[in-house]
Design a protein around this motif. Structure first.
Motif, PDB file in Angstrom:
ATOM      1  N   VAL B  30     -18.663 -13.847 -29.125  1.00  0.00           N
ATOM      2  CA  VAL B  30     -18.553 -12.659 -27.577  1.00  0.00           C
ATOM      3  C   VAL B  30     -17.220 -11.746 -28.052  1.00  0.00           C
ATOM      4  O   VAL B  30     -15.777 -12.495 -27.595  1.00  0.00           O
ATOM      5  N   ALA B  31     -17.074 -11.083 -28.496  1.00  0.00           N
ATOM      6  CA  ALA B  31     -16.175  -9.548 -28.321  1.00  0.00           C
ATOM      7  C   ALA B  31     -15.888  -8.218 -28.015  1.00  0.00           C
ATOM      8  O   ALA B  31     -17.726  -8.196 -28.303  1.00  0.00           O
ATOM      9  N   GLU B  32     -15.334  -7.501 -27.425  1.00  0.00           N
ATOM     10  CA  GLU B  32     -15.945  -6.192 -27.696  1.00  0.00           C
ATOM     11  C   GLU B  32     -15.249  -5.251 -28.135  1.00  0.00           C
ATOM     12  O   GLU B  32     -14.161  -5.318 -29.147  1.00  0.00           O
ATOM     13  N   ILE B  33     -15.812  -3.811 -28.575  1.00  0.00           N
ATOM     14  CA  ILE B  33     -15.432  -3.017 -29.813  1.00  0.00           C
ATOM     15  C   ILE B  33     -14.507  -2.084 -29.695  1.00  0.00           C
ATOM     16  O   ILE B  33     -14.433  -1.642 -28.200  1.00  0.00           O
ATOM     17  N   LEU B  34     -13.037  -2.333 -30.091  1.00  0.00           N
ATOM     18  CA  LEU B  34     -11.795  -1.459 -29.395  1.00  0.00           C
ATOM     19  C   LEU B  34     -12.202   0.112 -30.269  1.00  0.00           C
ATOM     20  O   LEU B  34     -12.595   0.905 -29.674  1.00  0.00           O
ATOM     21  N   GLU B  35     -12.316  -0.571 -31.564  1.00  0.00           N
ATOM     22  CA  GLU B  35     -12.386   0.994 -32.354  1.00  0.00           C
ATOM     23  C   GLU B  35     -13.487   0.209 -33.311  1.00  0.00           C
ATOM     24  O   GLU B  35     -13.525  -1.034 -33.952  1.00  0.00           O
ATOM     25  N   LEU B  36     -13.505   1.213 -34.151  1.00  0.00           N
ATOM     26  CA  LEU B  36     -14.659   0.422 -35.391  1.00  0.00           C
ATOM     27  C   LEU B  36     -14.733   2.490 -35.832  1.00  0.00           C
ATOM     28  O   LEU B  36     -14.938   4.082 -35.967  1.00  0.00           O
TER      29      LEU B  36
END
Lengths: 64, 422
Positions: B30-36
């Motif tokens: 589980v992780a959050e996208i900071l940049e893509l």
């Protein structure tokens, strides 16, 4: 004799006065006859007048 | 190179070896996208982070990659299922293998994403926004603005190129009832992260000429469900709740309702539905007018009827009363007439009786009548003779009879005592 324009009441008054005179008996024969004639005439006028008045009243009342 | 020391590549090769040995295969992370960002070859590079749920401090950060071959398949699958784009701020449950490259360092090679996790997370976030708006006590504020009876001047927030805007205008202009609307477009971006700022700016512009409009219509159409997520933005929803004109939305999705939809005065599924709603409002007003008209007509009719009935009653009363009145008067007249007739008759009778009496008296004194009964009258020189002594023998006497007269000569006269006087 032409019909006089005498009022009913005047006629009655004249009749009564004349009769009183006649009844008192101090009139001459000729005058008496004349007065009686006058009274008779006035009586006839009064009768006629009364009769006409009656007829007129009846007519007026019938019409209304 | 000194004794006992390792080159960087040596140690990183060691790290790679240990990692490969200790963390083999793949893990669900589980992780959050900071940049893509995607590069030209279709590979996707991400910065993944983990923040503390308590205070948002950064707990972990790592690079991630989705190779083009996976990404081209995963991205549409994810966006369709999760209803959002893969973008900054999204939380992911992804299957990744731990990679370490001496030249590029640590990264997670993502091979699969479970969209249901993101979906749940977004739903939770949406609920969070709703809860916050409720706490702020603003949730229903735009709904509480009295909706105009005749919403005819519409400030439209949309993208002039959007298909939905065209649909809306088409339905408004060619409504089957021929109602006239005045619309003005306040252009705004309707998809992507710039939506909140752009829509807010458009609302600000409308606010400058607020009195010229009855309501605001936010129109969006033809976009994907993934674009809808931005309309759950707290600040945008909050701004709408504070707006002084009622806001109508046509940004929704068949199944989903955004927070903006929830706070708006009215939310419709499609731009066409917004147009139909506005037309319906006018139609309802027209019906209302027509009903009032009917009501007025029937009221007037009732009043006239009541008045007419009253007049009819008055007429009856009048007739009745006047009839009674005239009947009473007529009776009175009749009585007066009877009295008069009786009076007249009395007078006439009295007059007649009087005359009769006078006639009788006349009859009695008329010498003619005396003569008729056989009496006669003797005159000397035209005068009635009352005393015998007035007559001398030789006098010429005139005797009057009922019918005619006799002339004679006196010879002897007797007095009262019957004795001869001469």
């Amino acid at each position: 004799m032409a019909k006089e324009k005498i009022s009913y009441d005047d006629a009655v008054k004249e009749i009564e006065t004349t009769l009183e005179k006649i009844e008192a008996g101090d009139l001459g024969v000729d005058e008496l006859a004349e007065k009686v004639g006058r009274v008779t005439e006035l009586l006839k006028i009064c009768r006629d007048r009364l009769h006409k008045t009656e007829e007129q009243i009846d007519k007026i009342l019938d019409e209304s | 190179m000194s004794e006992g020391s390792l080159s960087l590549s040596d140690i990183l090769q060691q790290v790679k070896k240990v990692l490969g040995k200790e963390l083999p295969g793949s893990y669900w992370i589980v992780a959050e996208i900071l940049e893509l960002h995607e590069n030209r070859n279709g590979h996707c590079y991400l910065e993944l982070i983990e923040k503390s749920p308590e205070n948002d401090t950064l707990l972990a950060r790592a690079k991630g990659t989705i190779w083009a071959s996976r990404y081209s398949m995963l991205r549409p699958f994810f966006e369709t299922a999760a209803g959002t784009k893969l973008k900054s701020g999204i939380k992911l449950l992804c299957k990744a293998s731990v990679e370490f490259h001496p030249q590029y360092g640590f990264s997670l090679n993502i091979t699969d994403i479970d969209p249901s996790y993101t979906l749940g997370d977004l739903a939770r976030k949406k609920q969070e926004v709703i809860r916050k708006l409720r706490e702020e006590g603003v949730m229903d504020m735009n709904k509480e603005i009295p909706f105009p009876a005749v919403p005819q001047r519409i400030a439209v927030i949309s993208s002039d190129s959007a298909a939905g805007y065209g649909d809306f205008m088409e339905s408004i202009r060619n409504n089957s009832h021929g109602f006239q609307f005045y619309t003005r477009l306040f252009p705004s971006v309707m998809q992507g992260d710039d939506v909140p700022g752009s829509v807010t700016a458009a609302l600000d512009k409308i606010f400058e000429s607020e009195s010229e409009f009855d309501c605001v219509a936010i129109i969006r159409g033809g976009g994907s469900k993934a674009d809808l997520e931005i309309f759950n933005h707290h600040d945008l929803a909050y701004f709408i709740t504070q707006f002084p004109l009622p806001v109508i939305t046509g940004i929704g999705h068949e199944r989903d309702e955004s927070v903006v939809d929830m706070v708006a005065a009215h939310s419709l599924k499609t731009p066409t539905a917004v147009a139909e709603f506005l037309v319906d409002q006018l139609l309802a007003f027209e019906f209302q007018l027509s009903a009032l008209h009917d009501q007025l007509a029937s009221s007037v009719k009732r009043i006239v009827q009541v008045g007419s009935t009253m007049l009819e009653r008055f007429r009856g009363d009048l007739k009745h009363f006047s009839k009674g009145y005239t009947e009473r008067r007529s009776e009175q007249l009749q009585q007066t007439r009877l009295l008069m007739e009786r009076g007249i008759s009395g007078i006439m009778t009295r007059k007649r009786d009087h005359l009769t009496l006078l006639e009788t008296r006349t009859e009695l004194v008329n010498p003619h009548n005396i003569l008729k009964r056989g009496y006669s009258m003797t005159l000397l020189k035209g005068k009635a003779i009352l005393k015998s002594e007035d007559v001398k023998p030789g006098d010429m006497l005139e005797t009057r009879l009922y019918d005619g007269k006799i002339m004679s000569k006196a010879e002897i006269t007797n007095g009262k005592d019957g004795k001869r006087k001469n």
